[in-house]
Design an enzyme around this catalytic site. Structure first.
Site, PDB file in Angstrom:
ATOM      1  CG  ASP A  62     -13.174  -1.302   9.036  1.00 52.69           C
ATOM      2  OD1 ASP A  62     -12.669  -1.283   8.135  1.00 52.69           O
ATOM      3  OD2 ASP A  62     -13.886  -2.235   9.621  1.00 52.69           O
ATOM      4  CB  SER A 147       2.617  -4.026  -4.001  1.00 53.68           C
ATOM      5  OG  SER A 147       3.479  -5.224  -4.056  1.00 53.68           O
ATOM      6  CE1 TYR A 161      -0.997  -6.821  -0.566  1.00 52.55           C
ATOM      7  CE2 TYR A 161       0.854  -7.465  -2.179  1.00 52.55           C
ATOM      8  CZ  TYR A 161       0.349  -6.561  -1.384  1.00 52.55           C
ATOM      9  OH  TYR A 161       1.067  -5.428  -1.029  1.00 52.55           O
ATOM     10  CE  LYS A 165      -1.291  -3.126  -2.445  1.00 52.76           C
ATOM     11  NZ  LYS A 165      -1.350  -1.962  -1.778  1.00 52.76           N
TER      12      LYS A 165
END
Length: 244
Positions: A62, A147, A161, A165
């Site tokens: 993890d 991304s 998010y 990024k």
């Protein structure tokens, strides 16, 4: 890719989607792959897809847990020696609002999940990998799967998010500067895909999408450059994708 044959690559989030495609493509090119994932048995099953000479080894990890990351990298070093390539691929996407000014607010746990997986894990895995490269006097390569959302905000509810990024964009540039100041031959690449046909896309329909293999091809392209060439940023999008 000849210089990487027989070398070791660690790929995070390797059990499915982009990570699985990268693991298989690297193994097809003759690279030994250590795939980190919470579902390590799915990584082991990827070996059946390999047509090249590289083995794939799954390791339960993890990446949001510092002790798991340290143990996984130590295991890889003990078993295979130097970590020559790191692909920071593990990622979480959860859309929602940062504040409670409207419905759809992200919970504290959701925010921490995105930031811990997308940012903290990337930084900590990079530290372990570069430490291994230094120890073995090898100029390796770190690839961060970023991304296009790390360069512009496609939707308002991409809030956290996109923030994660954008941080990877800054982290990559900061690390490049640090390595340049130290005259290190270790290379760093940020690969920023557009929409990719994975579970993270959430069943999006009627939009152009990349395949996971397209991102894997970009990884091999970046690491295949001569040692004197660093492809620091690579953006790939499906044909006809536009900013929304």
């Amino acid at each position: 890719m000849e210089r990487w044959v027989g070398k070791t690559a660690v790929v995070t989030g390797a059990s499915s989607g982009i990570g699985a495609a990268i693991a298989v493509q690297l193994a097809n090119a003759g690279v030994r792959v250590v795939g980190l994932a919470r579902r390590s048995h799915l990584v082991e099953e990827l070996q059946a897809q390999v047509r090249g000479s590289g083995p794939i080894h799954g390791r339960q990890c993890d990446v949001t847990k510092l002790e798991d990351v340290a143990a996984a990298f130590q295991w890889a070093e003990d078993c295979f020696g130097c970590i020559h390539i790191l692909v920071n691929n593990a990622g979480v996407f959860i859309s929602g609002n940062i504040t409670d000014l409207a419905e759809g607010q992200l919970s504290d746990a959701q925010i921490l999940s995105v930031m811990d997986t997308n940012v903290r894990a990337t930084i900590m895995c990079t530290r372990h990998a570069i430490s291994s490269m230094k120890k073995h006097h090898f100029d390796g390569h770190v690839v961060n799967i970023n991304s296009i959302a790390g360069h512009y905000i496609p939707f308002a509810n991409f809030n956290v998010y996109s923030s994660s990024k954008y941080t990877i964009t800054a982290f990559t540039q900061s690390l490049l500067t640090e390595l340049a100041n130290l005259k290190s031959g270790i290379r760093i690449t940020s690969i920023s895909p557009g929409l990719v046909d994975t579970a993270m896309a959430g069943g999006v329909q009627n939009m152009p999408m990349l395949k996971p293999a397209d991102v894997a091809d970009a990884v091999l392209y970046a690491i295949s450059a001569p040692p004197t060439v660093n492809i620091s940023e690579l953006t790939i999008q499906p044909t006809s994708e536009k900013r929304l």
